[in-house]
Design a protein around this motif. Structure first.
Motif, PDB file in Angstrom:
ATOM      1  N   PHE A 102      74.601  27.218  41.122  1.00 20.98           N
ATOM      2  CA  PHE A 102      74.827  28.438  40.449  1.00 20.98           C
ATOM      3  C   PHE A 102      76.333  28.254  39.885  1.00 20.98           C
ATOM      4  O   PHE A 102      76.659  28.797  38.801  1.00 20.98           O
ATOM      5  CB  PHE A 102      74.510  29.548  41.010  1.00 20.98           C
TER       6      PHE A 102
ATOM      7  N   PHE B  17      77.387  28.146  36.115  1.00 22.09           N
ATOM      8  CA  PHE B  17      78.416  28.921  35.454  1.00 22.09           C
ATOM      9  C   PHE B  17      79.408  28.359  34.839  1.00 22.09           C
ATOM     10  O   PHE B  17      80.002  28.460  33.852  1.00 22.09           O
ATOM     11  CB  PHE B  17      78.763  29.883  36.417  1.00 22.09           C
TER      12      PHE B  17
ATOM     13  N   GLY C  39      71.540  34.372  30.248  1.00 21.58           N
ATOM     14  CA  GLY C  39      72.508  34.497  31.483  1.00 21.58           C
ATOM     15  C   GLY C  39      73.545  33.541  31.164  1.00 21.58           C
ATOM     16  O   GLY C  39      73.310  32.546  30.608  1.00 21.58           O
TER      17      GLY C  39
ATOM     18  N   LEU D 296      72.484  36.827  47.934  1.00 20.85           N
ATOM     19  CA  LEU D 296      73.125  36.650  46.570  1.00 20.85           C
ATOM     20  C   LEU D 296      72.334  35.498  45.780  1.00 20.85           C
ATOM     21  O   LEU D 296      72.001  35.609  44.724  1.00 20.85           O
ATOM     22  CB  LEU D 296      74.595  36.487  46.624  1.00 20.85           C
ATOM     23  N   ILE D 297      72.312  34.477  46.784  1.00 18.56           N
ATOM     24  CA  ILE D 297      71.383  33.383  46.248  1.00 18.56           C
ATOM     25  C   ILE D 297      70.062  33.860  45.889  1.00 18.56           C
ATOM     26  O   ILE D 297      69.520  33.239  44.603  1.00 18.56           O
ATOM     27  CB  ILE D 297      71.475  32.164  47.275  1.00 18.56           C
TER      28      ILE D 297
ATOM     29  N   SER E  47      70.093  35.778  42.627  1.00 18.52           N
ATOM     30  CA  SER E  47      70.372  35.321  41.535  1.00 18.52           C
ATOM     31  C   SER E  47      69.074  34.026  41.100  1.00 18.52           C
ATOM     32  O   SER E  47      68.985  33.908  39.798  1.00 18.52           O
ATOM     33  CB  SER E  47      71.643  34.054  42.029  1.00 18.52           C
TER      34      SER E  47
ATOM     35  N   TYR F  83      67.340  34.286  37.457  1.00 20.26           N
ATOM     36  CA  TYR F  83      67.278  33.153  36.990  1.00 20.26           C
ATOM     37  C   TYR F  83      65.811  32.703  36.394  1.00 20.26           C
ATOM     38  O   TYR F  83      65.792  32.247  35.141  1.00 20.26           O
ATOM     39  CB  TYR F  83      68.171  32.210  37.677  1.00 20.26           C
TER      40      TYR F  83
END
Length: 327
Positions: free
Chosen positions: A43, A47, A72, A178-179, A182, A186
């Motif tokens: 990630f 990004f 995203g 958070l992973i 995400s 995604y």
């Protein structure tokens, strides 16, 4: 409730078990690296790739472009590429030349496989190196491959130590949720983009057929010498998702056509009638397809301005040669 089990306590234990189970999943090891770090790095690099691609293309186009297949702020190819290169080539980290060559081979292979998979799934070409020297099937080229080698060196000796430290600064009990969040967002984003890209390829297929039929007519008429200019204009018109700019393209194109036709003097009336009939037929199809584009379709066209329906390279080369011969 005396002597009974506390429902809230039971629910709390269930949630803890689920969380612990997810945390254990992230401890799965792949080539000596746990899944937690692999996903976190993915990630971060996706990004960073999005930032680089979006800024580069935006400066080049002089307008903001959200680069990437999904909506995203990630460019999947960078995330997959960086993590795959690092995980596989780690044993070569102490050998600069071997690491460089490994990066050239591995990253080029990833780029080729990704390009061919996207062509096979969507029947569209998302990038095209056919105009560059030493390219193979327009999907990879020597210049890009050599650059991947330098990127690999920069990854190992500069970027990754920083990224790794940043990931490790986040406590696992914060990073794990958070992973998972995400990853869920995604996958939803990617699924929507997949469906919309498949629909877009169908729209582009009918548009490209009308486009090629129109160009074939131009090349076979007395306006053949202008075919290259028309092809360039039509490509720009098809990529343009702004209604105002599309209308401006139309006005400029009509003026250009009038200038070409005026060269034929008294005989230009019949030529004009035949040409505008073909032109109106093409524009009807083009405007219908443009009006049916969704927001996601427009985003994909802005992100990949050279997006085109896959054609056989032999046919593409033949059309280019025919255009050059008419000049």
């Amino acid at each position: 409730m005396m002597g009974g089990e506390n429902p809230l306590g039971s629910e709390g234990r269930k949630e803890r078990k689920i969380f612990e189970g997810k945390r254990r999943m992230l401890q799965i090891s792949i080539l000596g690296i746990n899944l937690y770090h692999i996903l976190a790095w993915f990630f971060v690099y996706s990004f960073l790739g999005w930032v680089w691609e979006s800024c580069y293309v935006s400066v080049k186009e002089r307008k903001w472009v959200n680069r990437g297949f999904v909506a995203g702020p990630v460019v999947t190819l960078y995330g997959v590429g960086a993590v795959t290169v690092y995980v596989i080539l780690r044993p070569l980290s102490g050998h600069v030349l071997a690491l460089y060559l490994g990066g050239v081979v591995l990253a080029t292979a990833l780029e080729y496989v990704t390009g061919k998979l996207m062509e096979a799934i969507f029947h569209t070409s998302w990038w095209d190196y056919s105009h560059k020297r030493f390219n193979f099937q327009g999907v990879i080229c020597l210049g890009s491959s050599l650059a991947w080698g330098f990127f690999t060196l920069g990854l190992f000796y500069g970027l990754h130590p920083v990224v790794s430290r940043l990931v490790d600064l986040v406590p696992v009990n914060v990073g794990a949720p958070l992973i998972w969040l995400s990853l869920l967002l995604y996958l939803l984003d990617f699924s929507v983009s997949m469906v919309q890209a498949a629909r877009l390829s169908g729209k582009l297929r009918s548009l490209d057929k009308a486009w090629e039929d129109f160009l074939d007519y131009v090349q076979g008429s007395r306006l053949a010498e202008s075919a290259a200019d028309f092809r360039e204009w039509l490509g720009a018109y098809r990529r343009e998702t702004s209604r105002k700019k599309a209308i401006r393209y139309l006005a400029e194109y009509k003026d250009k056509v009038k200038g070409y036709i005026s060269r034929f003097g008294d005989a230009n009336q019949d030529l004009q009638s035949a040409f505008w009939e073909k032109y109106d037929s093409f524009m009807k199809v083009a405007q219908e397809k443009k009006s049916s584009l969704s927001r996601t379709h427009k985003r994909l066209l802005r992100a990949y301005p050279n997006l085109s329906i896959r054609v056989r390279r032999k046919d593409k080369k033949q059309k280019t040669q025919e255009t050059e011969e008419t000049k």
